[in-house]
Design a protein around this motif. Structure first.
Motif, PDB file in Angstrom:
ATOM      1  N   ALA A  30       0.844  -1.283   0.057  1.00 55.14           N
ATOM      2  CA  ALA A  30      -0.019   0.141  -0.091  1.00 55.14           C
ATOM      3  C   ALA A  30       1.040   1.160  -0.066  1.00 55.14           C
ATOM      4  O   ALA A  30       0.706   2.276  -0.776  1.00 55.14           O
ATOM      5  N   PHE A  31       1.871   1.110   0.608  1.00 56.87           N
ATOM      6  CA  PHE A  31       2.962   2.384   0.946  1.00 56.87           C
ATOM      7  C   PHE A  31       3.524   2.507  -0.565  1.00 56.87           C
ATOM      8  O   PHE A  31       3.508   3.710  -1.036  1.00 56.87           O
ATOM      9  N   LEU A  32       4.017   1.506  -1.132  1.00 59.71           N
ATOM     10  CA  LEU A  32       4.476   1.705  -2.639  1.00 59.71           C
ATOM     11  C   LEU A  32       3.409   1.993  -3.568  1.00 59.71           C
ATOM     12  O   LEU A  32       4.103   2.970  -4.504  1.00 59.71           O
ATOM     13  N   THR A  33       2.194   1.679  -3.333  1.00 61.18           N
ATOM     14  CA  THR A  33       1.080   2.210  -4.119  1.00 61.18           C
ATOM     15  C   THR A  33       1.322   3.859  -4.311  1.00 61.18           C
ATOM     16  O   THR A  33       1.015   4.463  -5.255  1.00 61.18           O
ATOM     17  N   CYS A 370       2.741   7.347 -21.089  1.00 63.73           N
ATOM     18  CA  CYS A 370       2.795   5.817 -21.088  1.00 63.73           C
ATOM     19  C   CYS A 370       3.913   5.323 -20.262  1.00 63.73           C
ATOM     20  O   CYS A 370       4.031   4.103 -19.815  1.00 63.73           O
ATOM     21  N   ALA A 371       5.191   5.937 -20.963  1.00 67.42           N
ATOM     22  CA  ALA A 371       6.477   5.373 -20.346  1.00 67.42           C
ATOM     23  C   ALA A 371       6.579   5.513 -18.778  1.00 67.42           C
ATOM     24  O   ALA A 371       7.207   4.781 -18.171  1.00 67.42           O
ATOM     25  N   ILE A 372       6.283   6.592 -18.572  1.00 69.90           N
ATOM     26  CA  ILE A 372       6.342   7.062 -17.025  1.00 69.90           C
ATOM     27  C   ILE A 372       5.411   6.046 -16.230  1.00 69.90           C
ATOM     28  O   ILE A 372       5.975   5.408 -15.117  1.00 69.90           O
ATOM     29  N   ILE A 373       4.284   5.861 -16.684  1.00 70.17           N
ATOM     30  CA  ILE A 373       3.414   5.081 -16.073  1.00 70.17           C
ATOM     31  C   ILE A 373       3.948   3.819 -15.781  1.00 70.17           C
ATOM     32  O   ILE A 373       3.987   2.973 -14.748  1.00 70.17           O
ATOM     33  N   GLY A 374       3.999   2.948 -16.901  1.00 65.00           N
ATOM     34  CA  GLY A 374       4.633   1.586 -17.085  1.00 65.00           C
ATOM     35  C   GLY A 374       5.899   1.510 -16.396  1.00 65.00           C
ATOM     36  O   GLY A 374       6.029   0.604 -15.505  1.00 65.00           O
ATOM     37  N   GLY A 375       7.016   2.412 -16.418  1.00 68.41           N
ATOM     38  CA  GLY A 375       8.347   2.418 -15.866  1.00 68.41           C
ATOM     39  C   GLY A 375       7.963   2.427 -14.340  1.00 68.41           C
ATOM     40  O   GLY A 375       8.733   1.588 -13.665  1.00 68.41           O
ATOM     41  N   VAL A 376       7.153   3.211 -13.851  1.00 72.93           N
ATOM     42  CA  VAL A 376       7.172   3.497 -12.339  1.00 72.93           C
ATOM     43  C   VAL A 376       6.321   2.454 -11.848  1.00 72.93           C
ATOM     44  O   VAL A 376       6.970   1.616 -10.720  1.00 72.93           O
ATOM     45  N   LEU A 377       5.546   1.923 -12.335  1.00 76.82           N
ATOM     46  CA  LEU A 377       4.650   0.697 -11.677  1.00 76.82           C
ATOM     47  C   LEU A 377       5.460  -0.430 -11.913  1.00 76.82           C
ATOM     48  O   LEU A 377       5.309  -1.342 -10.799  1.00 76.82           O
ATOM     49  N   ALA A 380       8.138  -0.517  -9.178  1.00 83.24           N
ATOM     50  CA  ALA A 380       7.581  -0.517  -7.881  1.00 83.24           C
ATOM     51  C   ALA A 380       7.128  -2.126  -7.596  1.00 83.24           C
ATOM     52  O   ALA A 380       7.148  -2.452  -6.407  1.00 83.24           O
ATOM     53  N   GLN A 381       6.725  -2.886  -8.683  1.00 76.69           N
ATOM     54  CA  GLN A 381       6.180  -3.887  -8.647  1.00 76.69           C
ATOM     55  C   GLN A 381       7.610  -4.801  -8.119  1.00 76.69           C
ATOM     56  O   GLN A 381       7.447  -5.953  -7.288  1.00 76.69           O
ATOM     57  N   LEU A 382       8.556  -4.808  -8.867  1.00 79.62           N
ATOM     58  CA  LEU A 382       9.878  -5.737  -8.642  1.00 79.62           C
ATOM     59  C   LEU A 382      10.340  -5.204  -7.269  1.00 79.62           C
ATOM     60  O   LEU A 382      10.646  -6.152  -6.393  1.00 79.62           O
ATOM     61  N   PHE A 383      10.275  -3.725  -6.692  1.00 77.79           N
ATOM     62  CA  PHE A 383      10.654  -3.611  -5.414  1.00 77.79           C
ATOM     63  C   PHE A 383       9.855  -4.311  -4.500  1.00 77.79           C
ATOM     64  O   PHE A 383      10.375  -4.914  -3.184  1.00 77.79           O
ATOM     65  N   ASP A 384       8.489  -4.282  -4.472  1.00 75.40           N
ATOM     66  CA  ASP A 384       7.633  -5.162  -3.648  1.00 75.40           C
ATOM     67  C   ASP A 384       7.755  -6.470  -3.448  1.00 75.40           C
ATOM     68  O   ASP A 384       7.652  -7.136  -2.648  1.00 75.40           O
ATOM     69  N   SER A 385       8.001  -7.070  -4.724  1.00 74.66           N
ATOM     70  CA  SER A 385       8.402  -8.380  -4.751  1.00 74.66           C
ATOM     71  C   SER A 385       9.478  -8.807  -3.748  1.00 74.66           C
ATOM     72  O   SER A 385       9.669  -9.801  -3.256  1.00 74.66           O
TER      73      SER A 385
END
Length: 398
Positions: A30-33, A370-377, A380-385
């Motif tokens: 949630a914090f990373l989101t 689109c590059a900003i949204i995709g890159g940040v998510l 963040a997903q890799l970091f969360d994993s």
């Protein structure tokens, strides 16, 4: 049948879904989101500002223009020189000469305090002389003497101006007008004395050829003679107690194109040389200008044409003279030591500067978002994993 065909497309689905039963939601996620949303919003705002910003690209090309004219705008104040001692002349390298320009130049007489004299938007000297001529009208068969000067075609010099021209054409100095009958009857010297303590404000626009040339504001009138341009110095330039000097203030000096109404905001002026002061009567000011043609292409596809210039300044006392000095003006012979006044020597550069306004395209803006949204998510997903896997491993070990 159709359902079976579409059912086979499930194998190429790149976006596999998970059920809610196998999803694990954590406080770290949630914090990373929230952090990802803030980063995406900030980067999107910066990208939008960049998308709306207009940038200027500058390029240099060879100037291929031919036969064009330059429009020179000037606004100069002389606090201690009467208007009758100021002529605006232009000479260029092609041989074209414009002497005593008056049709597009307005001269306004100023009092010794610098205030405009009401109703004096012209020199006033010629008006006074014409008034005296009308009051002292001569017979229709009157033929005045030229006093040894070169006579005009009519053979008569009926006015002081004609006698003065005859003297200059003969190569003589017109230094004793009080001995000339025509000058005395016209009150020529009296008119000079009445305006001796005045100043002058010159404003206007002149057209010059787009070649190297010289614009000068100097005393007397130039005449074309066998020895070139000879300048007659009005007797009151002599050291007779009148405090005439060519100190001046340049309010504006610019080179415009024809459509100067669109160029008021981008016109270059001589602000760096706003004023020059002296107390010497015979003083020469020279400004050497390098003029560069400049085109502006705006974001709405307007083409504006103007000119920029760089300038250097040189001045000296012409009453003293400098042996071997050749800086007398570029194309005029002004005697051994020159004449007082202001000389704008301009040289045209063969380079054309093109300033083009550009802005990021909408397609580039969408692609960046689109590059900003995709890159940040993705990051963040890799970091969360990584955090989730590390946390589970530590718990098991404990």
């Amino acid at each position: 049948m159709a359902k079976g065909i579409f059912a086979g497309l499930k194998g190429v689905d790149a976006f596999g879904k998970t059920t809610d039963d196998v999803k694990v939601k954590t406080r770290t996620g949630a914090f990373l989101t929230l952090v990802s949303a803030a980063i995406i919003l900030s980067f999107t705002l910066m990208e939008f500002i960049d998308y709306r910003t207009v940038y200027t690209d500058t390029s240099l090309i060879v100037d291929k223009s031919r036969g064009e004219k330059l429009s020179v705008r000037m606004n100069i104040t002389f606090p201690r020189v009467p208007c009758y001692l100021l002529n605006v002349d232009v000479v260029d390298i092609s041989g074209e000469t414009q002497t005593d320009i008056s049709h597009s130049i307005r001269k306004t007489r100023l009092s010794h305090l610098g205030d405009q004299i009401r109703g004096s938007t012209i020199t006033g000297l010629q008006n006074d002389i014409e008034k005296n001529q009308n009051e002292n009208s001569k017979p229709s068969d009157y033929c005045g003497s030229c006093y040894g000067g070169k006579e005009p075609e009519s053979g008569c010099c009926n006015t002081c101006e004609e006698v003065r021209s005859a003297y200059i054409k003969k190569g003589w100095s017109f230094t004793n007008p009080d001995a000339i009958e025509q000058c005395k009857s016209e009150g020529w010297l009296e008119s000079l004395k009445d305006q001796a303590n005045e100043g002058c404000h010159i404003v206007g626009r002149i057209r010059v050829n787009k070649v190297t040339g010289n614009i000068h504001l100097s005393p007397g009138k130039s005449f074309q003679g066998s020895r070139g341009d000879v300048y007659e110095l009005v007797p009151y330039l002599r050291d007779d107690g009148n405090k005439h000097d060519y100190s001046h203030t340049i309010h504006e000096f610019s080179f415009d194109s024809e459509d100067f109404s669109l160029l008021r905001l981008i016109r270059t002026t001589l602000n760096v040389l706003a004023s020059s002061q002296t107390t010497k009567a015979k003083y020469m000011y020279q400004y050497f200008l390098k003029v560069v043609s400049t085109h502006f292409r705006t974001i709405d596809n307007q083409h504006l044409r103007s000119n920029q210039y760089s300038v250097t300044h040189f001045e000296r006392d012409v009453s003293e003279g400098v042996q071997g000095d050749t800086a007398q003006g570029v194309y005029l012979q002004h005697g051994m030591y020159g004449v007082p006044g202001i000389f704008f020597n301009y040289e045209i550069s063969p380079i054309l500067v093109v300033h083009t306004d550009t802005r990021q395209s909408f397609a580039h803006f969408i692609t960046s978002i689109c590059a900003i949204i995709g890159g940040v998510l993705t990051v963040a997903q890799l970091f969360d994993s990584v955090l989730f896997a590390t946390t589970r491993a530590l718990k098991k070990k404990a």
